[in-house]
Design an enzyme around this catalytic site. Structure first.
Site: not given
Ligand SMILES: NC(=O)C1=CN([C@@H]2O[C@H](COP(=O)(O)OP(=O)(O)OC[C@H]3O[C@@H](n4cnc5c(N)ncnc54)[C@H](OP(=O)(O)O)[C@@H]3O)[C@@H](O)[C@H]2O)C=CC1
Ligand SMILES: N[C@@H](CC(=O)OP(=O)(O)O)C(=O)O
Length: 343
Positions: A149, A201, A234, A241, A322
């Protein structure tokens, strides 16, 4: 209609996918997956819904599936992935072996030589790496990644400035708490505070940006030669961001020429693509997270505060982490995959 699914649909990014897919003219949501703990529940029971619009009714009653290729219907054509990267690393290859096309937001494999890391407006031609990927890995499916991001906030501005020749970039970020996920940073840590470290990051910004700006010759991507150094912080904002960038260039453009380059940034004729890609601000105190994170529906980059300094051109840029930084970026890559016939 293209039938799509979301891996990790109950999480923070998964919820954004659901919000952005609601009323999408070309994509129909046909499957949602999460961990074993959520499998079998309705989406409404499984997800701790935090997005500022209601759960679409048809999604609320969908049954959450386990994240396993055998659980996803065969007629799903495209999968969006928002799994934790440690899970994605293990699970995504199973979907690729099974022939699915996966547009993934998770950070694993972004730098792999045969995985396209794509921002549709900046480097759509990198998508053709899929041919190399299929040859090397024997997958029937395809894996495409969007960048981190913070990286995706800065790279459209750097691509615009590259007409003046980028030699060196320094960037300092002020990142929102939603980037760490709902339980990522505790309120006791972040209220009345700023944390000058976000694990991994800085390296992501320094490497992913050079791959995105690199040249693809049909076989491999030659990374851009610019030096990029990042310092990531942060702060207690919810979304958006903000980044302070110093760019040392071969040429010496005027401030007006820099604004012109930003305004000329390319666009894509895709449903989720903003036009313009970069919204420019000439006020010295913009962009700001609260005021400007929703430019272009959360899909544009806001840029302003351009000035000359002894360390090159200095400016500020901002994007919704996001939306453009996560779910919106994968969705746009999905639209490009369909447009270019990979799905
Ligand atoms: N939040 C953000 O702004 C950003 C996040 N990201 C990336 O996106 C990805 C998701 O982030 P985020 O949505 O914040 O994470 P969350 O922890 O909020 O969500 C994770 C998801 O994955 C599922 N999950 C977790 N463990 C498993 C498993 N063992 N098997 C199958 N499914 C699983 C969870 O299901 P359940 O609900 O059942 O636990 C949930 O649906 C990460 O890689 C993160 O680094 C990237 C950019 C920005
Ligand atoms: N690390 C980013 C979010 C994130 O999850 O990034 P990435 O998609 O590279 O795992 C933040 O904290 O704002």
């Amino acid at each position: 209609m293209t039938r799509v699914g979301i891996l990790g649909a109950t999480g923070a990014v998964g919820q954004r996918f659901i919000q952005l897919l609601d009323d999408h003219p070309d994509f129909e949501l046909a499957a949602v997956t999460a961990s074993e703990a959520s499998a079998g529940e309705t989406y409404k029971e499984a997800a701790k819904w935090r997005v500022d619009t209601p759960i679409p009714e048809d999604v609320a009653s969908m049954t959450v599936r386990a994240t396993d290729p055998d659980e996803v219907p065969d007629d799903v054509d495209l999968l969006f992935s928002s799994l934790p990267s440690s899970v994605a690393e293990r699970v995504e290859p199973k979907f690729l072996d099974a022939g699915y096309v996966v547009s993934s937001n998770s950070s694993n494999d972004r730098l792999a030589d045969d995985v396209p890391l794509v921002i549709p407006e900046i480097n759509p031609e990198h998508l053709d790496l899929i041919e190399v990927q299929r040859d090397e890995r024997g997958w029937d499916g395809a894996l495409v990644k969007n960048p981190n991001c913070s990286t995706i906030t800065m790279v459209p501005t750097l691509a615009a400035l590259d007409r003046f020749g980028i030699e060196r970039v320094h960037v300092s970020t002020l990142q929102a708490v939603s980037g760490a996920g709902y339980s990522g940073v505790s309120s006791m840590e972040i209220i009345d505070n700023a944390i000058p470290h976000i694990g991994g990051e800085e390296e992501k910004m320094e490497t992913e940006s050079r791959k995105l700006l690199g040249d693809f010759d049909g076989a491999e991507v030659e990374w851009h030669g610019a030096e990029v150094s990042a310092s990531c912080n942060r702060i207690p904002t919810i979304d958006g961001h903000l980044e302070n960038v110093w760019a040392e260039l071969d040429e010496d453009p005027t401030v007006a020429e820099v604004y012109e380059a930003f305004a000329d940034a390319p666009t894509q004729d895709l449903y989720t693509a903003p036009d313009p890609l970069i919204e420019t601000f000439t006020e010295p105190d913009r962009p700001q997270p609260r005021l400007d994170r929703m430019v272009g529906g959360g899909m544009a980059v806001a840029a302003g505060g351009v000035q000359h300094t002894d360390s090159g051109i200095q400016y500020n840029c901002l994007a919704h982490n996001t939306i453009r930084g996560a779910a919106g970026a994968s969705l746009l890559n999905g639209e490009l995959l369909v447009e270019e016939g990979w799905v």
